[in-house]
Scaffold this motif. Structure first.
Motif, PDB file in Angstrom:
ATOM      1  N   GLY A   1     113.975  19.669  32.763  1.00 48.60           N
ATOM      2  CA  GLY A   1     115.359  20.193  32.806  1.00 48.60           C
ATOM      3  C   GLY A   1     115.782  21.011  31.697  1.00 48.60           C
ATOM      4  O   GLY A   1     116.846  21.545  31.590  1.00 48.60           O
ATOM      5  N   HIS A   2     114.699  21.319  30.757  1.00 49.98           N
ATOM      6  CA  HIS A   2     115.084  21.813  29.398  1.00 49.98           C
ATOM      7  C   HIS A   2     115.326  23.463  29.779  1.00 49.98           C
ATOM      8  O   HIS A   2     114.756  23.795  30.800  1.00 49.98           O
ATOM      9  CB  HIS A   2     113.915  21.646  28.549  1.00 49.98           C
ATOM     10  CG  HIS A   2     113.910  22.195  26.996  1.00 49.98           C
ATOM     11  ND1 HIS A   2     114.254  23.349  26.793  1.00 49.98           N
ATOM     12  CD2 HIS A   2     114.321  21.744  26.095  1.00 49.98           C
ATOM     13  CE1 HIS A   2     114.438  23.751  25.464  1.00 49.98           C
ATOM     14  NE2 HIS A   2     114.600  22.471  24.900  1.00 49.98           N
ATOM     15  N   TRP A   3     116.294  23.881  28.953  1.00 48.91           N
ATOM     16  CA  TRP A   3     116.571  25.340  29.299  1.00 48.91           C
ATOM     17  C   TRP A   3     115.662  26.336  29.127  1.00 48.91           C
ATOM     18  O   TRP A   3     115.512  27.351  30.122  1.00 48.91           O
ATOM     19  CB  TRP A   3     118.095  25.681  28.377  1.00 48.91           C
ATOM     20  CG  TRP A   3     117.465  25.632  26.781  1.00 48.91           C
ATOM     21  CD1 TRP A   3     118.065  24.746  25.956  1.00 48.91           C
ATOM     22  CD2 TRP A   3     116.930  26.668  26.221  1.00 48.91           C
ATOM     23  NE1 TRP A   3     117.465  24.907  24.900  1.00 48.91           N
ATOM     24  CE2 TRP A   3     117.014  26.266  24.789  1.00 48.91           C
ATOM     25  CE3 TRP A   3     116.278  27.943  26.390  1.00 48.91           C
ATOM     26  CZ2 TRP A   3     116.261  26.906  23.601  1.00 48.91           C
ATOM     27  CZ3 TRP A   3     115.686  28.604  25.395  1.00 48.91           C
ATOM     28  CH2 TRP A   3     115.760  28.010  24.017  1.00 48.91           C
ATOM     29  N   LEU A   4     114.475  25.890  28.439  1.00 45.55           N
ATOM     30  CA  LEU A   4     113.521  26.948  28.321  1.00 45.55           C
ATOM     31  C   LEU A   4     112.713  27.142  29.527  1.00 45.55           C
ATOM     32  O   LEU A   4     112.301  27.999  30.019  1.00 45.55           O
ATOM     33  CB  LEU A   4     112.645  26.744  27.001  1.00 45.55           C
ATOM     34  CG  LEU A   4     111.413  27.764  26.733  1.00 45.55           C
ATOM     35  CD1 LEU A   4     112.054  29.092  26.504  1.00 45.55           C
ATOM     36  CD2 LEU A   4     110.406  27.206  25.832  1.00 45.55           C
TER      37      LEU A   4
ATOM     38  N   ALA B   1     109.306  26.280  20.490  1.00 39.85           N
ATOM     39  CA  ALA B   1     110.555  26.927  21.016  1.00 39.85           C
ATOM     40  C   ALA B   1     111.612  25.787  21.590  1.00 39.85           C
ATOM     41  O   ALA B   1     112.710  26.148  21.538  1.00 39.85           O
ATOM     42  CB  ALA B   1     110.038  27.962  21.959  1.00 39.85           C
ATOM     43  N   THR B   2     110.905  24.802  22.302  1.00 38.62           N
ATOM     44  CA  THR B   2     111.944  23.895  22.907  1.00 38.62           C
ATOM     45  C   THR B   2     113.007  23.230  21.730  1.00 38.62           C
ATOM     46  O   THR B   2     113.873  22.604  21.892  1.00 38.62           O
ATOM     47  CB  THR B   2     111.298  22.766  23.590  1.00 38.62           C
ATOM     48  OG1 THR B   2     110.373  22.207  22.880  1.00 38.62           O
ATOM     49  CG2 THR B   2     110.470  23.343  24.809  1.00 38.62           C
ATOM     50  N   LEU B   3     112.656  23.357  20.594  1.00 43.67           N
ATOM     51  CA  LEU B   3     113.330  22.625  19.343  1.00 43.67           C
ATOM     52  C   LEU B   3     114.348  23.649  18.760  1.00 43.67           C
ATOM     53  O   LEU B   3     115.205  23.311  17.887  1.00 43.67           O
ATOM     54  CB  LEU B   3     112.365  22.194  18.321  1.00 43.67           C
ATOM     55  CG  LEU B   3     111.319  21.102  18.652  1.00 43.67           C
ATOM     56  CD1 LEU B   3     110.522  20.396  17.260  1.00 43.67           C
ATOM     57  CD2 LEU B   3     112.093  19.824  19.355  1.00 43.67           C
ATOM     58  N   VAL B   4     114.260  25.022  19.281  1.00 49.23           N
ATOM     59  CA  VAL B   4     115.295  25.805  18.516  1.00 49.23           C
ATOM     60  C   VAL B   4     116.412  25.705  19.516  1.00 49.23           C
ATOM     61  O   VAL B   4     116.372  25.711  20.832  1.00 49.23           O
ATOM     62  CB  VAL B   4     114.690  27.319  18.822  1.00 49.23           C
ATOM     63  CG1 VAL B   4     115.811  28.394  18.564  1.00 49.23           C
ATOM     64  CG2 VAL B   4     113.276  27.386  17.972  1.00 49.23           C
TER      65      VAL B   4
END
Length: 424
Positions: A160-163, A128-131
């Motif tokens: 800090g990733h948005w997910l 999911a972090t690559l979407v």
């Protein structure tokens, strides 16, 4: 199905409680999160309403096939249920438990258009972090059938990733449940394999892929580099001249590294050609670089072979953005020219693992690379935005190194012991 798999209590709890609108399994590699999420997804398909589409999302169709459909079709994992998962390689739909499932690759923001106009009742998102963020938002908006659910898996990324910031950390405010897994949470793994994995990952990647932590990249990238250990003046017999790997530059330095496989089961950077147009006050053309490369390779001495000189590497690996130089090499009849695999983090991780295991050494003549390695650092500003990127400064030989190591991995990997084997 549950009786045929050795599931941990954490896996069972996640399967039983994956009833929220958004359900996220995150954590270490090989930690059992994917199997748990797939079991929950199969149960959800069996109970899904007849209205609305069922969707599987991944970075590409190939990753969906490898990470989702192949495991679902594995009878060793899912028993007779695996026979109810039907898919033709390359097709954009599959049939799972009698339901048509649509497969959508989401490599960039353009993929968002593939969701326009559809209504979904169930979605599964791999990595999911690559979407792209916009695609994720659009997907949530399309899950509009009453009781619609989203299942997602991911390895940890930057904190800090948005997910993590906008979803996992806000699960108290959202209809969301998440479960974090460590490598030790998977009861199905052989203890020797677990020990080997723990030994092979170092630094940032150990904390993310073994412990399952969302941690920020910081400081030196190759913190394990030790000039006393990794820089050598004597090189053993080279059994294979794997490649010369090129980071192309006109105003910036042009760096070309010759990499070989040593008889002692190590990779060696044997020689380096480098041209800094600023220092030399002269820019070279593509044709001049190609000629300089040929002269350099023709003069490289063979280690432990007396007066033998001249090397023909199996591959010439070039910065994929250097289209004009690749064309020049073809015009000069350079054999086996290949654009480099420029997946930055995977390349860095491969180099770091080799350095940590003392499976990569550098000849003392390669001064450009030796000078760059200690200062090759993570970009703090990018990290604050949830991105892992090296600082793009004095990194030309470092880029060439990861190009060569990453792109030829299939050639050297069978001959290089793992960290676990080295320790033994």
């Amino acid at each position: 199905m549950l009786d045929s798999l050795p599931l941990s209590p954490k896996q069972v709890r996640s399967i039983a409680h994956a009833t929220a609108r958004i359900n996220v399994w995150h954590g270490a590699i090989r930690s059992g999160k994917t199997i748990a999420s797939l079991i929950a997804f199969l149960i959800a398909i069996a109970a899904a309403p007849s209205s609305g589409l069922i969707i599987i999302v991944g970075r590409s169709l190939q990753t969906i096939e490898r990470n989702v459909l192949d495991p679902l079709q594995d009878e060793a994992l899912f028993g007779p249920v695996a026979r109810l998962v039907q898919h033709t390689r390359g097709a954009t739909t599959a049939v799972i438990l009698g339901r048509t499932v649509h497969l959508i690759g989401a490599a960039d923001s353009r993929a968002e258009g593939r969701l326009r106009g559809l209504t979904a009742c169930l979605a599964y998102v791999d990595e999911a972090t690559l979407v792209p963020r916009g695609f994720w938002n659009q997907l949530l908006g399309r899950l509009s059938v009453p009781g619609a659910r989203l299942f997602a898996t991911t390895n940890p990324d930057n904190p800090g990733h948005w997910l993590r910031k906008e979803f996992i950390n806000r699960q108290g405010d959202l209809d969301l449940r998440s479960w974090q897994f460590q490598l030790d949470d998977n009861p199905a793994l052989d203890p020797k394999y677990v020990a080997s994995l723990k030994a092979e990952y170092v630094g940032l990647w150990y904390r993310r892929f073994i412990l399952g932590h969302w941690v920020q990249s910081e400081g030196a990238i190759y913190e394990m580099f030790d000039a006393e250990q990794h820089v050598v003046r004597n090189i053993p017999h080279i059994t294979r001249w794997l490649c010369d790997a090129i980071d192309y530059g006109t105003v910036n330095p042009f760096a070309d590294l010759l990499i070989g496989l040593g008889a002692d089961q190590r990779l060696y950077v044997v020689s380096e050609y480098r041209h800094d147009s600023r220092a030399a006050r002269k820019q070279l053309t593509d044709a001049e670089y190609s000629a300089a490369r040929r002269r350099w390779l023709a003069a490289v001495p063979h280690p432990q072979a007396g007066n033998v000189v001249g090397v023909r590497p199996e591959w010439t690996i070039v910065d994929p953005s250097a289209a004009s130089f690749i064309e020049q090499l073809h015009r000069d009849n350079t054999p086996s020219v290949m654009p480099a695999d420029n997946t930055v983090l995977d390349g860095i991780r491969g180099v770091a693992g080799l350095l940590a295991a003392d499976r990569l050494r550098i000849h003392a003549s390669c001064t450009g690379l030796i000078d760059e390695l200690p200062g090759y650092s993570w970009d703090d500003e990018a990290a604050e935005k949830g991105e892992d990127k090296p600082i793009k400064l004095e990194d030309h030989s470092c880029d060439a190194l990861r190009y060569g190591v990453r792109t030829t991995e299939a050639l050297w990997r069978p001959h290089i012991p793992t960290l676990m084997e080295v320790a033994a």
